[in-house]
Design an enzyme around this catalytic site. Structure first.
Site, PDB file in Angstrom:
ATOM      1  N   PHE A  10      20.846  47.721  30.113  1.00  0.00           N
ATOM      2  CA  PHE A  10      19.990  47.282  30.549  1.00  0.00           C
ATOM      3  C   PHE A  10      20.657  45.887  30.343  1.00  0.00           C
ATOM      4  CE2 PHE A  10      15.888  47.700  30.594  1.00  0.00           C
ATOM      5  CZ  PHE A  10      15.317  49.156  31.229  1.00  0.00           C
TER       6      PHE A  10
ATOM      7  N   GLN B 215       7.229  35.905  32.448  1.00  0.00           N
ATOM      8  CA  GLN B 215       8.828  36.487  32.593  1.00  0.00           C
ATOM      9  C   GLN B 215       8.182  37.512  34.148  1.00  0.00           C
ATOM     10  OE1 GLN B 215      10.496  40.182  31.681  1.00  0.00           O
ATOM     11  NE2 GLN B 215      12.216  39.208  30.965  1.00  0.00           N
TER      12      GLN B 215
ATOM     13  N   HIS C  22       9.690  40.082  36.414  1.00  0.00           N
ATOM     14  CA  HIS C  22      10.650  40.906  36.535  1.00  0.00           C
ATOM     15  C   HIS C  22      11.617  41.170  38.041  1.00  0.00           C
ATOM     16  CE1 HIS C  22      12.905  45.288  36.612  1.00  0.00           C
ATOM     17  NE2 HIS C  22      12.128  44.988  34.889  1.00  0.00           N
TER      18      HIS C  22
ATOM     19  N   LEU D 200       6.747  47.994  39.365  1.00  0.00           N
ATOM     20  CA  LEU D 200       7.859  47.859  38.640  1.00  0.00           C
ATOM     21  C   LEU D 200       8.487  48.924  39.163  1.00  0.00           C
ATOM     22  CD1 LEU D 200       9.029  46.489  36.927  1.00  0.00           C
ATOM     23  CD2 LEU D 200       8.657  48.178  35.407  1.00  0.00           C
TER      24      LEU D 200
ATOM     25  N   GLU E 151      14.332  48.359  35.055  1.00  0.00           N
ATOM     26  CA  GLU E 151      15.388  47.679  35.927  1.00  0.00           C
ATOM     27  C   GLU E 151      16.719  48.728  34.980  1.00  0.00           C
ATOM     28  OE1 GLU E 151      15.823  44.060  33.149  1.00  0.00           O
ATOM     29  OE2 GLU E 151      17.268  45.052  32.360  1.00  0.00           O
TER      30      GLU E 151
ATOM     31  N   ARG F 219      17.060  39.123  33.180  1.00  0.00           N
ATOM     32  CA  ARG F 219      15.918  38.691  34.296  1.00  0.00           C
ATOM     33  C   ARG F 219      15.523  37.732  34.811  1.00  0.00           C
ATOM     34  NH1 ARG F 219      11.763  43.293  31.150  1.00  0.00           N
ATOM     35  NH2 ARG F 219      13.035  44.852  31.134  1.00  0.00           N
TER      36      ARG F 219
ATOM     37  N   HIS G  91       5.029  40.323  34.927  1.00  0.00           N
ATOM     38  CA  HIS G  91       6.018  41.718  34.515  1.00  0.00           C
ATOM     39  C   HIS G  91       5.061  40.923  32.837  1.00  0.00           C
ATOM     40  CE1 HIS G  91       7.472  44.942  33.568  1.00  0.00           C
ATOM     41  NE2 HIS G  91       8.412  44.292  32.259  1.00  0.00           N
TER      42      HIS G  91
ATOM     43  N   ARG H 184      12.208  37.460  27.885  1.00  0.00           N
ATOM     44  CA  ARG H 184      12.584  39.031  27.019  1.00  0.00           C
ATOM     45  C   ARG H 184      13.834  39.503  27.467  1.00  0.00           C
ATOM     46  NH1 ARG H 184      10.711  43.933  27.682  1.00  0.00           N
ATOM     47  NH2 ARG H 184       9.425  43.410  28.982  1.00  0.00           N
TER      48      ARG H 184
HETATM   49  C1  LIG Z   1       5.304  49.181  34.849  1.00  0.00           C
HETATM   50  C2  LIG Z   1       5.790  48.248  33.032  1.00  0.00           C
HETATM   51  C3  LIG Z   1       6.496  49.317  33.030  1.00  0.00           C
HETATM   52  C4  LIG Z   1       7.975  48.577  31.117  1.00  0.00           C
HETATM   53  N1  LIG Z   1       8.686  48.869  30.880  1.00  0.00           N
HETATM   54  C5  LIG Z   1       9.167  48.704  30.332  1.00  0.00           C
HETATM   55  C6  LIG Z   1      10.410  49.171  29.198  1.00  0.00           C
HETATM   56  O1  LIG Z   1      10.912  49.831  30.206  1.00  0.00           O
HETATM   57  N2  LIG Z   1      10.665  49.022  28.158  1.00  0.00           N
HETATM   58  C7  LIG Z   1       9.940  47.568  27.642  1.00  0.00           C
HETATM   59  O2  LIG Z   1      10.756  47.695  26.022  1.00  0.00           O
HETATM   60  N3  LIG Z   1       9.117  47.368  28.167  1.00  0.00           N
HETATM   61  C8  LIG Z   1       8.164  47.758  28.885  1.00  0.00           C
HETATM   62  N4  LIG Z   1       7.118  47.348  29.614  1.00  0.00           N
HETATM   63  C9  LIG Z   1       6.299  46.205  28.682  1.00  0.00           C
HETATM   64  C10 LIG Z   1       5.314  46.674  27.578  1.00  0.00           C
HETATM   65  O3  LIG Z   1       5.338  47.678  28.554  1.00  0.00           O
HETATM   66  C11 LIG Z   1       4.220  46.615  27.140  1.00  0.00           C
HETATM   67  O4  LIG Z   1       4.777  44.910  26.943  1.00  0.00           O
HETATM   68  C12 LIG Z   1       3.753  46.992  26.276  1.00  0.00           C
HETATM   69  O5  LIG Z   1       3.184  48.005  26.703  1.00  0.00           O
HETATM   70  C13 LIG Z   1       2.610  46.433  25.712  1.00  0.00           C
HETATM   71  O6  LIG Z   1       1.972  46.726  24.676  1.00  0.00           O
HETATM   72  P1  LIG Z   1       0.501  46.895  24.196  1.00  0.00           P
HETATM   73  O7  LIG Z   1       0.719  47.718  23.000  1.00  0.00           O
HETATM   74  O8  LIG Z   1       0.893  45.231  23.753  1.00  0.00           O
HETATM   75  O9  LIG Z   1      -0.153  46.286  25.321  1.00  0.00           O
HETATM   76  P2  LIG Z   1      -0.928  47.488  26.191  1.00  0.00           P
HETATM   77  O10 LIG Z   1      -0.037  48.851  26.372  1.00  0.00           O
HETATM   78  O11 LIG Z   1      -1.612  47.060  27.322  1.00  0.00           O
HETATM   79  O12 LIG Z   1      -2.711  47.742  25.188  1.00  0.00           O
HETATM   80  C14 LIG Z   1      -3.077  47.201  25.341  1.00  0.00           C
HETATM   81  C15 LIG Z   1      -4.592  47.117  24.916  1.00  0.00           C
HETATM   82  O13 LIG Z   1      -5.483  46.671  24.713  1.00  0.00           O
HETATM   83  C16 LIG Z   1      -6.545  47.469  25.083  1.00  0.00           C
HETATM   84  N5  LIG Z   1      -7.516  46.255  24.929  1.00  0.00           N
HETATM   85  C17 LIG Z   1      -7.724  45.356  25.545  1.00  0.00           C
HETATM   86  N6  LIG Z   1      -8.095  44.095  26.450  1.00  0.00           N
HETATM   87  C18 LIG Z   1      -9.323  44.691  25.120  1.00  0.00           C
HETATM   88  C19 LIG Z   1     -10.870  44.353  24.829  1.00  0.00           C
HETATM   89  N7  LIG Z   1     -11.642  43.975  25.398  1.00  0.00           N
HETATM   90  N8  LIG Z   1     -11.360  44.982  24.182  1.00  0.00           N
HETATM   91  C20 LIG Z   1     -10.569  46.634  24.448  1.00  0.00           C
HETATM   92  N9  LIG Z   1      -9.921  46.854  24.253  1.00  0.00           N
HETATM   93  C21 LIG Z   1      -9.810  45.748  24.159  1.00  0.00           C
HETATM   94  C22 LIG Z   1      -6.848  48.229  26.440  1.00  0.00           C
HETATM   95  O14 LIG Z   1      -7.589  49.654  26.069  1.00  0.00           O
HETATM   96  C23 LIG Z   1      -5.018  48.790  25.440  1.00  0.00           C
HETATM   97  O15 LIG Z   1      -5.307  49.800  24.465  1.00  0.00           O
HETATM   98  C24 LIG Z   1       7.111  47.503  30.856  1.00  0.00           C
HETATM   99  C25 LIG Z   1       5.471  47.063  31.502  1.00  0.00           C
HETATM  100  C26 LIG Z   1       4.733  47.716  32.074  1.00  0.00           C
HETATM  101  C27 LIG Z   1       4.168  46.350  33.144  1.00  0.00           C
END
Ligand SMILES: Cc1cc2nc3c(=O)[nH]c(=O)nc-3n(C[C@H](O)[C@H](O)[C@H](O)COP(=O)(O)OP(=O)(O)OC[C@H]3O[C@@H](n4cnc5c(N)ncnc54)[C@H](O)[C@@H]3O)c2cc1C
Length: 594
Positions: free
Chosen positions: A118, A238, A240, A250, A253, A284, A365, A407
């Site tokens: 990666f 960031q 991507h 997306l 990578e 990135r 991203h 990141r």
């Molecule tokens: C397409 C894509 C691919 C990625 N691939 C990778 C990867 O391969 N490796 C890596 O390390 N990272 C990757 N990332 C980054 C990583 O996936 C995210 O940074 C991470 O999943 C965020 O997780 P989280 O638990 O912080 O939030 P999220 O998974 O975004 O969850 C947010 C939660 O908050 C809740 N929420 C939001 N607002 C409210 C509200 N007002 N009231 C109640 N609930 C609310 C939502 O319902 C949800 O359950 C990727 C990101 C994307 C977009």
């Protein structure tokens, strides 16, 4: 109005929220609930493709210290090195823990967890690329989310699905609860609690081209900001390098990790010029800038605003041979390692990446900045790192800071599970020992008043119109390249949009049941707050570092800017900036060469 009482509440059910819930719920003496606007397994974590980084050394020698070095270097030396050490050390153990919970990782022929290359992951401090990304095909996040959700159900965590949190209640200088609306009925509920952990994810929806899901609007970050908590390092967002052209979806990578390369209009593998050692696997920020420069110099495909990502087996095999590697790949290999990517390209572009290169452009991203915390996910409210009792944050909405100015790929999933686990433990411990604080009178009054004002907004401007204007402005002036004049115009524009939002907004649906029109309007209000905080922080930082690239200050300036920004929102709405030093342990800042 319904009122509930739980000892500890988690807002958000992505990877960070579920890991925190799992750990908090292991403390038998407290009642834990998760409140989420999405059904848990629809959280954006489920879209994570490429992998989760941990120095397991399944396929070749690796050490957590090398992972820490790569993370610090990738961050352009802005990450706090004590926090990075915690993350990279605990990554090893937490990935094994996920495996034991049943996460179906890809395997090596001997049955170990398979790992792939990666961006920015190297052996022995930059010598050459290393295999560190543990993955389940290109559905790693989906598998993490499913695994953790099952564990939470097993542990009888209480879920309030499709409840949107609107406000945080503070009382006597500590956390007392949250206010949320039940999306299905429009009814507002008050949750009385001792501890709240925000795990509300990122805010890619501030930009026009983004990899993020529609729900990534930064609600939690904006809620605590309005309640007086500063936001850290907001200027670092960031891009991507590889989003599907025009759509931003997306392309992981992992494609380059499997040997894919970037190609310009002249058929040149241009990353050889920008990062001679690790080429297409540079970090990135470096690659996104390189793509912009190629496009600016007229070397985009057909002179347009995109380049190609080429993972055709014949291309990959040619480069593998040139690099002296004996390994060769074929269609079946690409299909087993990148099934979703092939699917996206066939569905959205009508092309098969095994036969044709993919048209890509950088896509907004990931938020490196956010709610400031310490390594136990306690939210801290000033440069001296004073915690706000009962308030926690983890995952993308938080800033520990382990990602600094940029990141590394696979480090967000690590961040979620390492600091989700620490936050869950810490909040359970706090909630077990604390008393319930008194609820203020009418704790939902402000949230209700705002909702009613929005519901009855009958001006002339629709939510989508304002949102598009904001996204366009952020893309143009607070994107991959920035300068003072453009950022200034963005700040002015966002304030204009805010004025229209306050006085001339139009909401069509006045109903109670599943009123997405109303919630879109509410979310736009949060995004405007974050857009202003981002632009003001970006204007303040007069240097280029990581994802923040100022054309008027093209060099990194360690003498003046080796520090974190903290932006505060004053009660009258003015923004003020303060700074906090970067924690340096082992690695003195150096010029980044890839
Ligand atoms: C397409 C894509 C691919 C990625 N691939 C990778 C990867 O391969 N490796 C890596 O390390 N990272 C990757 N990332 C980054 C990583 O996936 C995210 O940074 C991470 O999943 C965020 O997780 P989280 O638990 O912080 O939030 P999220 O998974 O975004 O969850 C947010 C939660 O908050 C809740 N929420 C939001 N607002 C409210 C509200 N007002 N009231 C109640 N609930 C609310 C939502 O319902 C949800 O359950 C990727 C990101 C994307 C977009």
């Amino acid at each position: 109005m319904k009122t509930h009482q739980f000892d500890a509440l988690i807002v958000g059910a992505g990877g960070a929220g579920l890991m925190a819930a799992l750990y908090a719920s292991q403390e038998q003496r407290i009642k834990v609930a998760v409140v989420s606007k999405l059904y848990p397994t629809r959280s954006h974590t489920g879209a994570a493709q490429g992998g989760i980084g941990a120095a397991l050394g399944s396929e070749e020698e690796d050490r957590w210290e090398w992972h820490a070095f790569d993370t610090v270097k990738g961050s352009d030396y802005l990450a706090d090195q004590d926090a990075v050490e915690v993350m990279c050390r605990e990554a090893v153990d937490v990935v094994l823990e996920l495996e034991h919970m049943g996460l179906p990782f890809d395997r090596t022929p001997e049955g170990k967890i398979a790992q792939r290359r990666f961006g920015g992951h190297t052996r022995n401090h930059g010598e050459k690329p290393v295999r560190r990304a543990c993955h389940a095909a290109d559905r790693t996040g989906h598998m993490i989310l499913q695994t953790l959700y099952q564990q939470c159900i097993k542990n009888q965590v209480h879920f309030f699905d499709e409840f949107q949190v609107l406000d945080l209640i503070l009382s006597e200088g500590r956390v007392a609860g949250i206010v949320a609306v039940d999306i299905a009925t429009g009814e507002v509920h008050v949750f009385h609690t001792k501890a709240v952990l925000f795990a509300t994810g990122g805010w890619g929806k501030l930009w026009q081209i983004t990899s993020n899901a529609h729900a990534c609007t930064g609600d939690g970050t904006a809620i605590v900001f309005r309640r007086g908590v500063p936001l850290e390092d907001m200027e670092f967002f960031q891009f991507h390098p590889t989003g599907i052209r025009g759509m931003g979806i997306l392309i992981t990578e992992g494609v380059r990790g499997e040997g894919g390369v970037l190609i310009n209009n002249e058929g040149e593998r241009f990353m050889e010029r920008y990062a001679p050692t690790i080429k297409d696997l540079a970090s990135r920020d470096v690659i996104s800038r390189a793509i912009y420069l190629e496009i600016r110099d007229g070397r985009g495909i057909d002179g347009k605003n995109y380049v190609y990502l080429d993972v055709r087996p014949e291309t990959v095999n040619k480069h593998l041979a040139e690099a002296g590697e004996t390994r060769r790949i074929d269609r079946a290999y690409i299909e087993s390692k990148l099934p979703d990517i092939l699917d996206f390209c066939r569905t959205y572009l009508g092309i098969d990446p095994v036969e044709e290169p993919m048209p890509i452009q950088p896509t907004a991203h990931y938020a490196m900045g956010g709610i400031p915390t310490n390594v136990d996910a306690e939210v801290v409210i000033d440069a001296q790192k004073t915690p706000l009792p009962g308030l926690y944050a983890a995952g993308e909405c938080a800033c520990v800071s382990v990602h600094g100015a940029n990141r590394l790929g696979t480090n967000s999933l690590v961040d979620l599970v390492v600091f989700g686990r620490r936050g869950g433990r810490a909040m359970a411990e706090y909630a077990r020992n604390a008393e319930f604080p008194p609820l203020p009178e009418n704790p939902a009054a402000e949230a209700l008043a705002e909702l009613e004002q929005l519901r009855n907004a009958d001006g002339g401007t629709r939510v989508a119109e304002l949102r598009e204007a904001m996204q366009d402005m952020m893309m143009t002036c607070v994107g991959v390249f920035r300068d003072a004049a453009c950022i200034d115009s963005a700040i002015e524009k966002v304030r204009e949009l805010r004025a229209i939002y306050d006085t001339d907004l139009h909401v069509d649906d006045q109903g109670k049941v599943f009123n997405q029109d109303l919630l879109d309007a509410w979310e736009l209000g949060r995004m405007l707050d974050l857009a202003e905080a981002t632009a003001v922080s970006a204007l303040c930082r007069e240097e280029s570092r990581g994802a923040h690239s100022r054309e008027d200050f093209p060099k990194r300036d360690d003498a003046n800017w080796l520090k974190h920004t903290l932006v505060f929102r004053k009660p009258d709405g003015r923004l003020e900036i303060d700074f906090r030093p970067v924690v340096i342990t082992n690695y003195q800042p150096k010029e980044r060469v890839y």
